[in-house]
Design an enzyme around this catalytic site. Sequence first.
Site, mmCIF file in Angstrom:
data_model
loop_
_atom_site.group_PDB
_atom_site.id
_atom_site.type_symbol
_atom_site.label_atom_id
_atom_site.label_comp_id
_atom_site.label_asym_id
_atom_site.label_seq_id
_atom_site.Cartn_x
_atom_site.Cartn_y
_atom_site.Cartn_z
ATOM 1 N N HIS A 135 46.416 105.829 35.075
ATOM 2 C CA HIS A 135 46.396 104.382 34.773
ATOM 3 C C HIS A 135 46.116 104.051 33.309
ATOM 4 O O HIS A 135 46.342 102.910 32.898
ATOM 5 C CB HIS A 135 45.333 103.660 35.614
ATOM 6 C CG HIS A 135 45.539 103.747 37.083
ATOM 7 N ND1 HIS A 135 46.705 103.353 37.702
ATOM 8 C CD2 HIS A 135 44.722 104.190 38.080
ATOM 9 C CE1 HIS A 135 46.592 103.544 39.015
ATOM 10 N NE2 HIS A 135 45.400 104.055 39.266
ATOM 11 N N ASP A 170 49.294 110.533 44.165
ATOM 12 C CA ASP A 170 48.061 109.743 44.276
ATOM 13 C C ASP A 170 48.356 108.504 45.128
ATOM 14 O O ASP A 170 49.480 107.999 45.134
ATOM 15 C CB ASP A 170 47.654 109.320 42.851
ATOM 16 C CG ASP A 170 46.281 108.665 42.745
ATOM 17 O OD1 ASP A 170 45.377 109.307 42.204
ATOM 18 O OD2 ASP A 170 46.148 107.498 43.192
ATOM 19 N N HIS A 172 47.587 105.584 44.505
ATOM 20 C CA HIS A 172 47.895 104.433 43.651
ATOM 21 C C HIS A 172 49.178 104.657 42.831
ATOM 22 O O HIS A 172 49.555 105.798 42.565
ATOM 23 C CB HIS A 172 46.718 104.150 42.714
ATOM 24 C CG HIS A 172 45.440 103.825 43.425
ATOM 25 N ND1 HIS A 172 44.493 104.786 43.717
ATOM 26 C CD2 HIS A 172 44.974 102.644 43.915
ATOM 27 C CE1 HIS A 172 43.475 104.211 44.354
ATOM 28 N NE2 HIS A 172 43.744 102.915 44.495
HETATM 29 O O1 VJV Z 1 41.144 96.815 42.583
HETATM 30 C C1 VJV Z 1 40.688 97.009 41.457
HETATM 31 C C2 VJV Z 1 40.324 95.863 40.507
HETATM 32 C C3 VJV Z 1 39.258 95.005 40.882
HETATM 33 C C4 VJV Z 1 38.234 94.625 39.846
HETATM 34 C C5 VJV Z 1 37.017 95.573 39.901
HETATM 35 N N1 VJV Z 1 36.408 95.586 41.245
HETATM 36 C C6 VJV Z 1 35.281 96.537 41.306
HETATM 37 C C7 VJV Z 1 37.393 95.999 42.268
HETATM 38 C C8 VJV Z 1 38.605 95.045 42.243
HETATM 39 C C9 VJV Z 1 40.613 94.479 40.785
HETATM 40 N N2 VJV Z 1 40.476 98.248 40.995
HETATM 41 C C10 VJV Z 1 40.698 99.433 41.786
HETATM 42 C C11 VJV Z 1 40.935 100.608 40.844
HETATM 43 C C12 VJV Z 1 41.377 101.824 41.568
HETATM 44 C C13 VJV Z 1 41.564 102.968 40.588
HETATM 45 C C14 VJV Z 1 42.204 104.173 41.212
HETATM 46 C C15 VJV Z 1 42.294 105.327 40.232
HETATM 47 C C16 VJV Z 1 43.231 106.441 40.666
HETATM 48 O O2 VJV Z 1 42.808 107.005 41.867
HETATM 49 O O3 VJV Z 1 44.547 105.983 40.880
HETATM 50 C C17 VJV Z 1 43.354 107.534 39.577
HETATM 51 C C18 VJV Z 1 42.120 108.187 39.166
HETATM 52 C C19 VJV Z 1 39.509 99.661 42.634
HETATM 53 N N3 VJV Z 1 39.547 99.915 43.945
HETATM 54 C C20 VJV Z 1 38.270 100.117 44.336
HETATM 55 C C21 VJV Z 1 37.461 99.944 43.231
HETATM 56 N N4 VJV Z 1 38.252 99.659 42.191
HETATM 57 C C22 VJV Z 1 36.007 100.077 43.158
HETATM 58 C C23 VJV Z 1 35.405 100.165 41.911
HETATM 59 C C24 VJV Z 1 34.027 100.310 41.820
HETATM 60 C C25 VJV Z 1 33.244 100.384 42.990
HETATM 61 C C26 VJV Z 1 33.880 100.293 44.239
HETATM 62 C C27 VJV Z 1 35.259 100.138 44.320
HETATM 63 C C28 VJV Z 1 33.375 100.404 40.579
HETATM 64 C C29 VJV Z 1 31.996 100.565 40.538
HETATM 65 C C30 VJV Z 1 31.278 100.652 41.720
HETATM 66 N N5 VJV Z 1 31.893 100.545 42.924
HETATM 67 C C31 VJV Z 1 29.790 100.840 41.692
HETATM 68 ZN ZN ZN Z 2 44.347 106.741 43.149
HETATM 69 CA CA CA Z 3 51.198 107.599 43.323
#
Ligand code: VJV
Ligand code: ZN
Ligand code: CA
Length: 370
Positions: A135, A170, A172
């Site tokens: 990403h 992945d 995502h």
């Molecule tokens: O959905 C999102 C973005 C938000 C804003 C931030 N909040 C926490 C969640 C909603 C719109 N982000 C996703 C990012 C997923 C990244 C995936 C990476 C990969 O696997 O593709 C490659 C390495 C998301 N989903 C879940 C979370 N963020 C999430 C973030 C956290 C969390 C729990 C869930 C961050 C900190 C903590 N808990 C403590």
């Molecule tokens: Zn992912």
């Molecule tokens: Ca993928």
Amino acid sequence: MTTKKVAYCFAPDASSYQLSETHPMVPERVNMTHELVQNYRMFPRMTIIKPHPATEEQLKRVHLPGYIDYLKKVSPIATLGLGDLYPCLQADDCPMFTGVYDYSASIVGASIACANRINHGRSNVCINWAGGMHHAKRRVASGFCYANDIAAAILELLMCHRRVMYVDIDLHHGDGVEEYFYNTNRVMTLSFHRFGNNFFPGTGAIKNSGVGPGKDYAINVPLQKGIDDDQYIYLFKNILNKAMERFQPEALVMQMGADSVVGDLLGDFNLTNKGHASCLENALSYNLPTIVLGGGGYSVKNVARTWTLETATILGLELDNQLPTNSYFGHLPEDSTLYIPPVKMSNSNTNKSIRKVLRKVTEILDRTEI
Ligand code: VJV
Ligand code: ZN
Ligand code: CA
């Protein structure tokens, strides 16, 4: 199967950081994998490489210089959990943490080391389980990814290979990598991902398939919750086969995010780790020089199980379902085995919707010419 020359790149420093106290991305999962791979006695069968961190110049090939300077400047003083004070980093998902620059540089350095092994013909397959940060964008961190090791490795491969295929399983969408190569026909990007209802990052519709000379070279395979091994493997084999036939790449990069495996903390697919690994096995059967990278994966024991099984797949080994003794898994029955079974859950993908996705993607691939 002919045995391949395999290199395993491991940067211990990359796995010793924490994004925040409770962040779902746990770099330690790479150490867990490392220990299982070691205890299954796989190390004598591969060349172990300790990579150098990427240089500032290497990081600036894929990122805006100002962004890299900024990461470097804030890195030593950043305090765990103070994420929201900083720009360029997206609050909760990409908090600033102490050592964020060194963490990023060591991941990128390892993926570049893989590309160099491939370029010099020293290895047929090169692994970096800490990599796969798909990403990260030129000027901004996104989705737990700070620096795009994949784009850096692909650029390196392009110095010695006419066409590079990038495959991303992945959970995502591989939006960052897609964006870097969206307007070129020297890289085909192929991502399978959960899609719809604004599921992160929200991009990756079939119709968004590249621009200019890159038109029809960005392939997206949108999927719904609950997809099972049979459906996923059916799509994977058919689409990859068609893509290989049309694109005729000279090198392959696999992003093996394990959040597409059943039971993931952030995911809701129903793939077993055997199913996930069989995609890798199929991709390796094309016998191209290949870089294998990690990616997502948030149920950490399952991540270690999956990447351990995949290391064995690369080596052409069968593993005993009984996990060897190690310091991470306890003695409970659910902690003692390698293979992850599917669960009973609803599946929003029908065989009809799967065939429709295959048909639409095939239409795009049929337009590509090399
Ligand atoms: O959905 C999102 C973005 C938000 C804003 C931030 N909040 C926490 C969640 C909603 C719109 N982000 C996703 C990012 C997923 C990244 C995936 C990476 C990969 O696997 O593709 C490659 C390495 C998301 N989903 C879940 C979370 N963020 C999430 C973030 C956290 C969390 C729990 C869930 C961050 C900190 C903590 N808990 C403590
Ligand atoms: Zn992912
Ligand atoms: Ca993928």
